[in-house]
Design an enzyme around this catalytic site. Structure first.
Site, PDB file in Angstrom:
ATOM      1  N   LYS A  35      -6.485  -5.023  -8.203  1.00  0.00           N
ATOM      2  CA  LYS A  35      -6.476  -6.465  -7.963  1.00  0.00           C
ATOM      3  C   LYS A  35      -7.507  -6.893  -6.921  1.00  0.00           C
ATOM      4  CE  LYS A  35      -2.682  -6.457  -4.684  1.00  0.00           C
ATOM      5  NZ  LYS A  35      -3.387  -6.862  -3.485  1.00  0.00           N
ATOM      6  N   THR A  36      -7.706  -6.043  -5.902  1.00  0.00           N
ATOM      7  CA  THR A  36      -8.722  -6.409  -4.908  1.00  0.00           C
ATOM      8  C   THR A  36     -10.097  -6.432  -5.563  1.00  0.00           C
ATOM      9  OG1 THR A  36      -7.371  -5.284  -3.272  1.00  0.00           O
ATOM     10  CG2 THR A  36      -9.575  -5.890  -2.597  1.00  0.00           C
ATOM     11  N   ASP A 220      -4.274 -13.913  -2.591  1.00  0.00           N
ATOM     12  CA  ASP A 220      -3.859 -12.531  -2.823  1.00  0.00           C
ATOM     13  C   ASP A 220      -2.364 -12.434  -2.533  1.00  0.00           C
ATOM     14  OD1 ASP A 220      -4.078  -9.827  -3.232  1.00  0.00           O
ATOM     15  OD2 ASP A 220      -4.757  -9.382  -1.198  1.00  0.00           O
ATOM     16  N   GLU A 221      -1.672 -11.489  -3.132  1.00  0.00           N
ATOM     17  CA  GLU A 221      -0.242 -11.258  -2.863  1.00  0.00           C
ATOM     18  C   GLU A 221       0.561 -12.567  -2.967  1.00  0.00           C
ATOM     19  OE1 GLU A 221       0.672  -8.206  -2.546  1.00  0.00           O
ATOM     20  OE2 GLU A 221      -0.669  -7.070  -1.225  1.00  0.00           O
ATOM     21  N   GLN A 251       6.421  -6.381  -6.393  1.00  0.00           N
ATOM     22  CA  GLN A 251       6.089  -5.989  -5.023  1.00  0.00           C
ATOM     23  C   GLN A 251       6.437  -7.073  -4.008  1.00  0.00           C
ATOM     24  OE1 GLN A 251       2.456  -3.510  -4.401  1.00  0.00           O
ATOM     25  NE2 GLN A 251       2.012  -4.074  -6.508  1.00  0.00           N
ATOM     26  N   ARG A 609       2.590   3.998  -3.806  1.00  0.00           N
ATOM     27  CA  ARG A 609       1.465   4.289  -2.896  1.00  0.00           C
ATOM     28  C   ARG A 609       0.876   5.659  -3.213  1.00  0.00           C
ATOM     29  NH1 ARG A 609       0.152  -0.070  -2.548  1.00  0.00           N
ATOM     30  NH2 ARG A 609       1.808  -0.365  -4.063  1.00  0.00           N
TER      31      ARG A 609
END
Length: 767
Positions: A35-36, A220-221, A251, A609
């Site tokens: 996504k980044t 973002d997020e 998330q 992670r």
DNA sequence: CGGATTTAACTTTTT
DNA sequence: GTTAAATCCG
């Protein structure tokens, strides 16, 4: 061609997200789906292909780290990004607020209060209010007000709908708190979101300026946004609707902080003509890890159905580690880390240990230290929250913003300089009667009623010192002001006089703060009239320790599951996967089940992670405060199909063979076989279990016995057993607790007294 | 009245 | 194990 360079290495949905030109765009980006990458490439693509000036884009993140990551990745994609705003919600809107502060009756150099500062102010307010407010807990009031702000509820509205007297009282504290914040020329974290809304509502022309400035907003997020943030962003983008949000409902782990998962679930309803793109290919984890992650998170009901997939191999099976207690757990994690590093040529920095609560870090830290393995703890008692650091920052805040009486209260007698509570209350009443701030009244302390000249002199001296520092701050760097402050205030002197180990630690922290000030002062370039100190204060209020995390350093990383979001590591341990810890016990209080679902997402975040190796660890008992907490494995572990995992255990099972399962400590008898060398694997269904009669275990939960391999001649002790001591005589064991590699026993002797003994030295005999 | 010593409560996560 | 409030002492 520019296009090709920006689009190569992107999969089709990523490419679609990057190329999307106008209108609302929702990117549902699963963990590790790039996504980044999408965000940064999209910014570059907008600039280079659609010719949107970087200065007309606003990119909002939740952490400085995420913002920093985006900035650095953008550098190679977009050489000229002048005017581009990338930063956290809080820092970007703080920037706007400083520019427009006077519209709100604030000065540009307002202080930013963290939770601790807010609580101090609330504590003071409660004291000033009638006695019936005395039962309010400052921390809960602070939490309550914060929640009201995040949910955009006014004091009136709360009062009208209050369900209990406490809520009504909090609703009364709220406006007073806001008033005093303003008197202090201070804003709390929530104000940084709330005040821009007030500003935009009261001054549409200001809103119009920012509306026309930012033609594209990227977030973002997005699953972490709260109602206030949603409204704020909405105000900014309502005209052009060029809003691109990236997020993952799985998330969402900040509900407790007011994040509203509905923002992402209902984005398609909130905006018109939304383009939705799903990123479901995971580039991070092996197949097995993803399967485990999916097994866990798919149990949630309030989620958009999706399943991540990968082209990576299935990889090693995740391992469940079972331990007797947290010291054993830490030891196992250390040993597994060493073994993996040796066998798979992994560096320390590629290993992370994640846990639910900061308190868990201690046992882990000790174990890594004893094994001489370099480690680094992220978060914990945060650097900027330590007492000595907060004291010095309070000084600096007063120097930068003299109206900040709350900070002044904190340091007026630190180190002690003879200005106690009585003097303080006299000064405060003088300030109140004159309608001036406390700081300004200090200079006229001699006019305070009933204040002896000698004390007034001390107050005036103190004021003179602050004025000197203030003068210094106008021309000199922040680091210069800080070093002078440490000297003039006598802070360093008072610590060095203590001459204790602890004081030395505080001095080291202060030296670190000076280092940070120097670093800032060197990169500081004056802009819009702020002094170096003011700029530094503005920054420090909004940074966290994780932002300074140096990924190059070859250390094992220890941090909370929350802190781990957005990061990835080849090897991940999740410690404390126990019922009551993950999920945390309080999650069960919420009858809607929403809290439990959030806990599950948190666990999912931890699992995802991991790139290659994953260890889920739980301990049958854990020291908490002064007593021992026993628990079984997390119910989330039961959601994982047995064939996906392996088990390593150091628990002893009742009814199993008397041969203990290869557990011991360094210096103990026997040794644990290294992993890879046929570790003992125990499948619960194949183990003959005998249920304890006292405490029936839930179905499927292994009932451990708290007993470790003591060798042949050293029997384990049990609560209730009768024993004889050489000097104290006979008694009964009332408590048994593991301590390091020994057992700590509490024995009530028949002569009436109770004594704590270490099993190894007590040489107790059975009666 | 201010400073020092003792006592108690505390820990879920954070911009 | 840590820090703030309560209590005590000079």
């Amino acid at each position: 061609m520019i296009h090709e360079k920006l689009l190569k290495d992107l999969n089709p949905p990523q490419r679609e997200a990057v190329c999307h030109k106008e209108g609302p765009l929702l990117v549902l980006a699963g963990a590790g789906s790039g996504k980044t990458r999408v965000l940064t490439h999209r910014i570059a693509y907008l600039a280079r292909v659609h010719k949107v000036k970087p200065g007309r884009m606003l990119a909002l993140t939740f952490t400085n780290k995420a913002a920093g990551e985006m900035k650095s990745r953008l550098q190679s994609l977009l050489a000229d990004n002048t005017g581009l705003w990338i930063g956290t919600f809080h820092s970007m809107f703080a920037r706007i607020l400083r520019r427009e502060a006077e519209y709100l009756g604030y000065a540009a150099h307002f202080s930013i209060y963290d939770t601790d500062d807010s609580q101090r102010l609330i504590k003071k307010i409660i004291k000033e209010l009638p006695a019936e407010f005395g039962n309010l807990k400052p921390s809960s009031v602070q939490q309550g007000i914060s929640r009201y702000k995040n949910d955009l509820r006014s004091a009136e509205e709360i009062k009208a709908h209050a369900v209990n007297p406490i809520e009504r009282k909090v609703a009364q504290v709220y406006p007073e708190y806001q008033k005093q914040l303003k008197d202090n020329n201070a804003m709390d974290f929530d104000d940084l979101i709330l005040k821009p809304m007030e500003l935009f509502r009261a001054h549409p022309e200001v809103l119009e300026r920012y509306r026309s400035r930012f033609s594209h907003v990227l977030i973002d997020e997005y699953q972490d946004t709260n109602r206030a943030q949603y409204n704020l962003v909405r105000a900014l983008v309502d005209e052009h609707q060029n809003i691109c949000v990236v997020g993952d409902d799985d998330q969402s782990i900040y509900g407790w902080r007011g994040a509203d998962i509905r923002n992402i679930l209902e984005f398609e309803r909130d905006f018109e003509g939304v383009t939705t793109i799903r990123l479901e290919q995971n580039y991070r984890s092996t197949g097995n890890i993803l399967d485990v992650a999916h097994a866990v998170v798919s149990r949630n009901t309030g989620r958009k159905p999706k399943k991540l997939w990968t082209e990576k191999p299935v990889g090693a099976r995740p391992v469940i580690l079972e331990s007797i207690h947290e010291l054993d757990e830490a030891e196992q994690i250390v040993m597994q880390s060493s073994a993996i590093r040796a066998q798979e040529s992994i560096t320390w920095r590629e290993i992370a240990v994640l846990y639910r609560t900061n308190a868990q870090s201690r046992a882990l830290e000790d174990a890594f230290r004893r094994a001489s393995i370099p480690y680094r703890i992220i978060g914990g008692p945060r650097f900027y929250e330590r007492k000595e650091i907060k004291d010095l920052l309070a000084y600096l805040k007063v120097i930068a913003n003299p109206r900040d009486s709350n900070s002044l209260y904190r340091i007026i007698n630190v180190p002690t300089r003879g200005i106690g509570p009585v003097t303080l209350s006299r000064l405060t009443s003088l300030a109140n009667s004159r309608g001036e701030s406390l700081y300004h009244i200090l200079a006229e302390a001699d006019q305070a009623e009933g204040l002896p000249d000698s004390i007034a002199g001390k107050v005036i001296d103190f004021h003179t010192m602050l004025e000197e520092l203030r003068a210094l701050s106008l021309t000199e760097s922040a680091s210069k002001v800080l070093t002078e402050l440490i000297r003039l205030s006598g802070y360093e002197e008072s610590l060095s006089e203590l001459d204790t180990f602890e004081a030395q630690g505080r001095m080291d922290n202060i030296a670190e703060l000076v280092g940070a000030a120097q670093e800032f002062s060197e990169r500081f370039t004056p802009d819009n009239g702020a002094t170096c100190l003011e700029a530094w204060m503005a920054e420090t209020s909004l940074v966290s320790e994780i932002d300074f995390h140096d990924p190059e350093e070859d250390c094992v990383t220890l941090m909370t599951l929350h802190n781990a979001k957005g990061l990835e590591f080849p090897v991940v341990f999740i410690a404390g996967a126990e019922e009551n810890l993950v999920p945390i016990v309080r999650a069960f209080e919420d009858t809607t089940g929403a809290a439990l679902e959030e806990e599950r997402r948190l666990f999912y975040v931890g699992i995802t992670r991991a790139k290659e190796r994953l260890f889920l660890s739980w301990a049958a008992s854990r020291r908490r405060f002064s007593d021992i907490l026993e628990s079984g494995p997390s119910s989330f572990l039961r959601d994982i199909p047995e064939e996906l995992i392996e088990r390593h255990t150091s628990l002893t099972y009742r009814g199993a063979s008397s041969r203990k399962l290869g557990f011991s400590f360094p210096g103990g008898r026997g040794s644990r076989p290294p992993i890879g060398a046929a570790p003992p694997i125990l499948h619960p269904e194949s183990t003959p279990l005998e249920k304890s009669s006292a405490r029936p275990a839930a179905a499927g939960i292994i009932e451990p016995v708290f007993e470790r391999d003591q060798g042949v001649d050293e029997p384990a002790y049990r609560k209730g057993e009768r024993v004889v001591h050489n000097t104290f005589g006979s008694g009964t064991i009332v408590q048994v607790s593991p301590y390091l590699d020994d057992l700590k026993l509490s024995v009530r002797f028949d002569s009436g007294f109770t004594k704590k003994l270490m099993a190894r030295f007590a040489r107790l005999k059975r009666e």
